[in-house]
Motif scaffolding. Structure first.
Motif, PDB file in Angstrom:
ATOM      1  N   ILE A 142      75.251 -68.142 -79.186  1.00 26.52           N
ATOM      2  CA  ILE A 142      74.396 -66.965 -79.008  1.00 26.52           C
ATOM      3  C   ILE A 142      74.078 -66.764 -77.529  1.00 26.52           C
ATOM      4  O   ILE A 142      73.024 -66.244 -77.185  1.00 26.52           O
ATOM      5  CB  ILE A 142      73.106 -67.058 -79.854  1.00 26.52           C
ATOM      6  N   ASN A 143      75.006 -67.151 -76.673  1.00 28.55           N
ATOM      7  CA  ASN A 143      74.823 -67.002 -75.239  1.00 28.55           C
ATOM      8  C   ASN A 143      75.076 -65.564 -74.815  1.00 28.55           C
ATOM      9  O   ASN A 143      76.116 -64.983 -75.136  1.00 28.55           O
ATOM     10  CB  ASN A 143      75.769 -67.948 -74.500  1.00 28.55           C
TER      11      ASN A 143
ATOM     12  N   LYS B 211      82.180 -59.404 -76.247  1.00 26.87           N
ATOM     13  CA  LYS B 211      81.681 -58.435 -77.221  1.00 26.87           C
ATOM     14  C   LYS B 211      81.506 -59.061 -78.604  1.00 26.87           C
ATOM     15  O   LYS B 211      81.504 -58.367 -79.621  1.00 26.87           O
ATOM     16  CB  LYS B 211      82.598 -57.211 -77.327  1.00 26.87           C
ATOM     17  N   THR B 212      81.336 -60.372 -78.644  1.00 31.60           N
ATOM     18  CA  THR B 212      81.302 -61.107 -79.904  1.00 31.60           C
ATOM     19  C   THR B 212      80.238 -62.199 -79.864  1.00 31.60           C
ATOM     20  O   THR B 212      80.044 -62.832 -78.839  1.00 31.60           O
ATOM     21  CB  THR B 212      82.675 -61.767 -80.172  1.00 31.60           C
ATOM     22  N   MET B 213      79.553 -62.401 -80.993  1.00 30.24           N
ATOM     23  CA  MET B 213      78.641 -63.532 -81.150  1.00 30.24           C
ATOM     24  C   MET B 213      78.881 -64.162 -82.509  1.00 30.24           C
ATOM     25  O   MET B 213      79.199 -63.470 -83.478  1.00 30.24           O
ATOM     26  CB  MET B 213      77.176 -63.099 -81.030  1.00 30.24           C
ATOM     27  N   THR B 214      78.724 -65.476 -82.566  1.00 26.05           N
ATOM     28  CA  THR B 214      78.876 -66.207 -83.815  1.00 26.05           C
ATOM     29  C   THR B 214      77.573 -66.912 -84.158  1.00 26.05           C
ATOM     30  O   THR B 214      77.088 -67.745 -83.394  1.00 26.05           O
ATOM     31  CB  THR B 214      80.010 -67.244 -83.721  1.00 26.05           C
TER      32      THR B 214
ATOM     33  N   PRO C 151      69.972 -73.412 -80.230  1.00 28.40           N
ATOM     34  CA  PRO C 151      69.258 -72.506 -79.343  1.00 28.40           C
ATOM     35  C   PRO C 151      68.963 -73.159 -78.004  1.00 28.40           C
ATOM     36  O   PRO C 151      68.811 -74.375 -77.907  1.00 28.40           O
ATOM     37  CB  PRO C 151      67.974 -72.200 -80.109  1.00 28.40           C
ATOM     38  N   SER C 152      68.899 -72.335 -76.969  1.00 27.44           N
ATOM     39  CA  SER C 152      68.513 -72.844 -75.652  1.00 27.44           C
ATOM     40  C   SER C 152      67.016 -73.095 -75.586  1.00 27.44           C
ATOM     41  O   SER C 152      66.539 -73.894 -74.794  1.00 27.44           O
ATOM     42  CB  SER C 152      68.901 -71.832 -74.570  1.00 27.44           C
TER      43      SER C 152
ATOM     44  N   VAL D 264      68.621 -62.385 -75.347  1.00 28.54           N
ATOM     45  CA  VAL D 264      68.758 -62.942 -76.692  1.00 28.54           C
ATOM     46  C   VAL D 264      67.406 -63.531 -77.069  1.00 28.54           C
ATOM     47  O   VAL D 264      66.894 -64.409 -76.376  1.00 28.54           O
ATOM     48  CB  VAL D 264      69.845 -64.035 -76.756  1.00 28.54           C
ATOM     49  N   TRP D 265      66.814 -63.015 -78.132  1.00 28.26           N
ATOM     50  CA  TRP D 265      65.509 -63.493 -78.559  1.00 28.26           C
ATOM     51  C   TRP D 265      65.605 -64.144 -79.945  1.00 28.26           C
ATOM     52  O   TRP D 265      66.503 -63.826 -80.734  1.00 28.26           O
ATOM     53  CB  TRP D 265      64.470 -62.374 -78.565  1.00 28.26           C
ATOM     54  N   THR D 266      64.685 -65.051 -80.209  1.00 23.08           N
ATOM     55  CA  THR D 266      64.662 -65.750 -81.490  1.00 23.08           C
ATOM     56  C   THR D 266      63.224 -65.863 -81.989  1.00 23.08           C
ATOM     57  O   THR D 266      62.275 -65.774 -81.214  1.00 23.08           O
ATOM     58  CB  THR D 266      65.255 -67.165 -81.375  1.00 23.08           C
ATOM     59  N   THR D 267      63.087 -66.065 -83.283  1.00 24.67           N
ATOM     60  CA  THR D 267      61.758 -66.303 -83.861  1.00 24.67           C
ATOM     61  C   THR D 267      61.822 -67.431 -84.875  1.00 24.67           C
ATOM     62  O   THR D 267      62.871 -67.709 -85.466  1.00 24.67           O
ATOM     63  CB  THR D 267      61.188 -65.055 -84.565  1.00 24.67           C
ATOM     64  N   LEU D 268      60.687 -68.051 -85.073  1.00 26.32           N
ATOM     65  CA  LEU D 268      60.525 -69.097 -86.076  1.00 26.32           C
ATOM     66  C   LEU D 268      59.176 -68.913 -86.740  1.00 26.32           C
ATOM     67  O   LEU D 268      58.154 -68.766 -86.058  1.00 26.32           O
ATOM     68  CB  LEU D 268      60.598 -70.483 -85.426  1.00 26.32           C
TER      69      LEU D 268
END
Length: 272
Positions: A50-51, A59-62, A181-182, A247-251
């Motif tokens: 997700i970098n 143009k791709t994320m896994t 995740p970073s 790139v944002w994330t939540t928990l």
């Protein structure tokens, strides 16, 4: 086997094999992923990533098998055609990212950052049958969500400017490992599996990046990583000539609450 011609096989129910033809975005994936497998039909492993910089370049994320929800961004001015005399696009992608690989059972939705434009996205299977339609997505708002429980390759599209079709690809299958995740926005279970509720993307002007990151973190959303790029426009009043992909994330955070916070931020961005 050449990566550019690589097919992804998924073994279902022990007796039925489902062929994943990577088609239009095989080259994008092979540019950033380590693909491993063999010819006996066992699943091929995609290395989760997700970098933001890798996503921009390929143009791709896994996603990994630990991501519950992915939010794809519809970027501002992405509906324009390439090669215009006065370049209107910020980057060479209709969606951020155009192509995704997700684990079976992942929920996906789109966030409309295209100022002043409504978008309607239609998702089709590899036979051309529509499996999901978002309905109209107002700018600075999210779409309805859809959970991909069936492995396979799906194409999605929306109408842009006259003659321009915005399109992307979703590959759904058995991704055998979690994304790392970073940030610290994950909880470790059994010492080797981290759970991420949501992964999403946002584009903001770099010149005010500190302010935007502060607003995001104040809303309880984690900025996992960022990438600055020179936009195709070469500068615009209010935005400068460099943009940042976030790139944002939540928990353990309610998705509707997260999207409401992002809607407010998106509406305040100086794009036009």
């Amino acid at each position: 086997m050449k990566k550019s011609n690589l097919n992804l096989f998924y073994l279902l129910g022990g007796t039925m094999g489902l062929l994943f033809l990577l088609s239009s975005f095989t080259n994008n994936i092979s540019a950033q992923q380590n693909l491993t497998g063999n010819s006996n039909g066992t699943p091929i492993s995609l290395q989760p990533d997700i970098n933001a910089e890798n996503m921009f370049n390929t143009k791709t994320m896994t996603m990994g098998n630990n991501v519950k929800t992915l939010v794809i961004l519809i970027p501002d001015e992405g509906h324009h055609a390439a090669g215009e005399k006065n370049e209107a696009r910020f980057l060479d992608q209709h969606f951020i990212p155009d192509n995704v690989a997700i684990n079976t059972g992942t929920t996906l939705l789109w966030f409309n950052g295209d100022v002043g434009h409504d978008r309607t996205i239609d998702v089709k299977d590899n036979k051309g049958n529509s499996v999901f339609n978002t309905g109209k997505i107002i700018d600075s708002q999210p779409s309805q969500s859809f959970t991909f429980n069936t492995p396979g390759e799906f194409n999605y599209e929306a109408e842009g400017d006259p003659g321009v079709t915005m399109n992307g690809t979703i590959m759904v299958g058995n991704i055998g490992s979690p994304v790392a995740p970073s940030s610290s926005a994950a909880i470790t279970i059994n010492s080797n599996l981290s759970i991420i509720d949501t992964v999403g993307l946002l584009m903001v002007p770099t010149q005010d990046i500190d302010s935007y990151i502060q607003q995001i973190t104040d809303a309880g959303i984690t900025v996992d990583n960022t990438y600055d790029f020179k936009d195709l426009r070469g500068g615009q009043k209010g935005t400068g000539d460099t943009q940042t992909l976030i790139v944002w994330t939540t928990l353990n955070k309610d998705l509707n609450e997260t999207l409401s916070s992002l809607s407010g931020l998106s509406a305040s961005l100086p794009y036009s």
